[in-house]
Design an enzyme around this catalytic site. Structure first.
Site, short mmCIF file in Angstrom:
data_model
loop_
_atom_site.label_atom_id
_atom_site.label_comp_id
_atom_site.label_asym_id
_atom_site.label_seq_id
_atom_site.Cartn_x
_atom_site.Cartn_y
_atom_site.Cartn_z
N ARG A 95 0.83 -1.20 0.00
CA ARG A 95 0.00 0.00 0.00
C ARG A 95 0.86 1.25 0.00
NH1 ARG A 95 -2.99 0.34 5.96
NH2 ARG A 95 -1.16 0.93 7.18
N ASP A 138 -4.58 5.72 16.83
CA ASP A 138 -3.49 5.17 16.03
C ASP A 138 -3.93 4.87 14.60
OD1 ASP A 138 -4.85 3.13 17.84
OD2 ASP A 138 -4.00 1.79 16.34
#
Length: 519
Positions: free
Chosen positions: A201, A277
């Protein structure tokens, strides 16, 4: 790909084969897939160096033409050497593999150390426009932050993120990008035995709110300044000359997050795990786990089976966006001012910009979805009344807004296809009278309005059952549905008559699909 005879040069570093593509590999220049890693220059306080864990007998499952083309690649370029690169079996020249350190508030509770437990950042590559993208391998093996995990990703979850991120990109929503999926027959245990996969990614940066939190709660304020300076230098250089650049960076994060959350709500997207996060400093949709798009409109929709209290329900997302920004503000306080009270005041003023920014973007987006070009005081009630009858009738969110483009002012919506989305059509017709009156004040014809509405109301979204069908086929080594959905979702606003079935109401069995954090 198999049969490629292009030259590839190998040498060993640290026991891991490093590959360097020759300039002749694709007849392109030598900068193609040349790696660098600016984040690695910050020092090992911010990460742990770790090589990917080799994936046994990797094979290409899917290559995303959009992201690949952005890097100057196509499927013909993916010989065994590049597949080994994207699976983590070989480290490319110039890469400095690392797992990023961060902390985070998970479901409202602070966890002092998290980090990339199954993702390894190789470095940055240039796209054809000269922009740099971090290339990360998700599912590339254990890292120092894996805790009790095995560092692997299963094919099921990898397909979901691969399709999910590209569906969001097709909708024009800021997101990480998916380059390819590499699979293996290696067995991985979750609720059952599954096979492993690695997702390659891309993102301009994978820094997140938790990247700041980890150092604040360790009372390590110098790294906060380093991180902020890194973002200012490489991603927000226009803010460097502000009187208080660190505060300006936070304010930019407020604005980007408000914009992102408004975009989510407008298309009916539910993230599922809005922990700090999982919140991007660049305002990107990050870390696709148990996400979902609304089918029947339900503001309390919870897409994550693990979210027992509904903390991250669809209608709660905007408030959670602000809550998460409050956590980021707390972590960045030492950067705003030496005097604590002054820093708190600055943070509070910046946070107060969130709700107006969100409402401005959301209201403008809703007006566009309704084909309204002017802003009027009655628009709020027009929107809320429509959403209420959608909720009462369990009307499909995507189909309803798309069909609303066919609304005719003259008959006040009696011939509108959207009426068929409602069990109580009279409720829709009653709303249609107010809507028709509002449209008359616009002075735009029905056809022009429909064209404009179809540019913002998608016909196709990645419904859970569509992803599930692609996953089930992939379990039997049929990857055609992944590529078919990838192509479909790259043009979600187009009619695509050959794909009409993908815009249908979900089948009854779709309601039984359960998606959790392990997904």
């Amino acid at each position: 790909m198999a049969g490629s005879q292009d030259p590839v040069f190998f040498r060993k570093i640290g026991g891991v084969a490093e590959i360097s593509l020759s300039p002749q590999h694709r007849g392109m220049n030598s900068n193609d897939l040349s790696f660098r890693n600016r984040f690695a220059s910050l020092g090992e306080a911010f990460f742990s160096r770790i090589n990917p864990e080799p994936l046994p007998d990797p094979y290409l499952i899917s290559l995303n033409p959009g992201a690949a083309g952005m890097l100057g690649l196509d499927r013909r370029d993916l010989d065994a050497a590049l597949i080994d690169c994207f699976s983590g079996n070989r480290v490319p020249a110039g890469a400095e593999p690392l797992a990023m350190l961060y902390a985070g508030h998970q479901f409202g509770h602070f966890v002092p150390q998290l980090g990339d437990g199954r993702a390894i950042l190789l470095g940055e590559v240039k796209d054809t426009a000269g922009s740099l993208w971090e290339l990360q391998l998700k599912g590339a093996g254990m890292t120092p932050y894996s805790r009790s995990g095995d560092g692997r990703a299963v094919l099921r979850s990898t397909i979901r993120e691969y399709l999910g991120s590209e569906a969001m990109h097709g909708l024009g929503i800021p997101t990480t990008r998916a380059l390819c999926i590499v699979g293996s027959d290696e067995e991985v245990y979750r609720e059952q035995i599954e096979t492993a996969a690695v997702l390659a990614r891309l993102a301009p940066s994978h820094l997140r709110f938790g990247s700041f939190e980890v150092f604040y709660y360790r009372d390590q304020y110098k790294p906060l300044e380093v991180l902020s300076g890194y973002l200012l230098k490489h991603h927000f250089p226009e803010l460097k000359d502000e009187p208080n650049p660190h505060l300006a960076l936070f304010r930019r994060a407020v604005g980007l997050t408000a914009d992102l959350l408004a975009r989510w709500q407008l298309v009916g997207f539910s993230h599922g795990v809005m922990n700090t996060d999982n919140m991007s400093m660049l305002g990107l949709t990050l870390d696709y786990g148990p996400f979902g798009f609304l089918d029947a409109y339900d503001p309390g929709f919870v897409c994550n089976h693990s979210d027992h209290e509904g903390r991250y329900s669809f209608d709660n997302q905007p408030a959670i966006g602000r809550w998460n920004l409050t956590c980021l503000a707390q972590a960045m306080l030492p950067l705003f001012a030496k005097e604590p009270d002054a820093a708190v005041e600055m943070a509070g003023e910046a946070l107060d910009e969130y709700e107006p920014a969100f409402m401005q973007r959301y209201s403008a987006g809703m007006r566009a979805k309704l084909g309204l070009s002017m802003s009027k005081s009655e628009d709020h009630s027009l929107v809320t009344d429509l959403l209420k009858i959608m909720e009462n009738n369990a009307a499909d969110y995507t189909r309803c807004f798309r069909a609303l483009g066919g609304f005719k002012v003259e008959d006040q919506g009696r011939s509108c296809p959207a009426a068929y989305e409602f069990a109580d059509r009279e409720a829709f017709y009653h709303w249609g009278r107010d809507y028709a009156a509002r449209l008359r004040g616009e002075g735009r014809g029905d056809e022009a309005r429909e064209r404009a509405m179809n540019q913002v109301n998608p016909k196709y979204v990645l419904r859970n059952y569509l992803a599930q069908q692609a996953i089930e086929k992939a379990m039997h080594r049929d990857y055609s549905e992944i590529d078919r959905l990838l192509k479909l979702l790259s043009r979600p606003f187009d009619e695509q008559p050959e794909n009409e079935g993908y815009a249908a109401l979900p089948p009854d069995w779709a309601g039984a699909i359960s998606v959790s954090c392990s997904s």
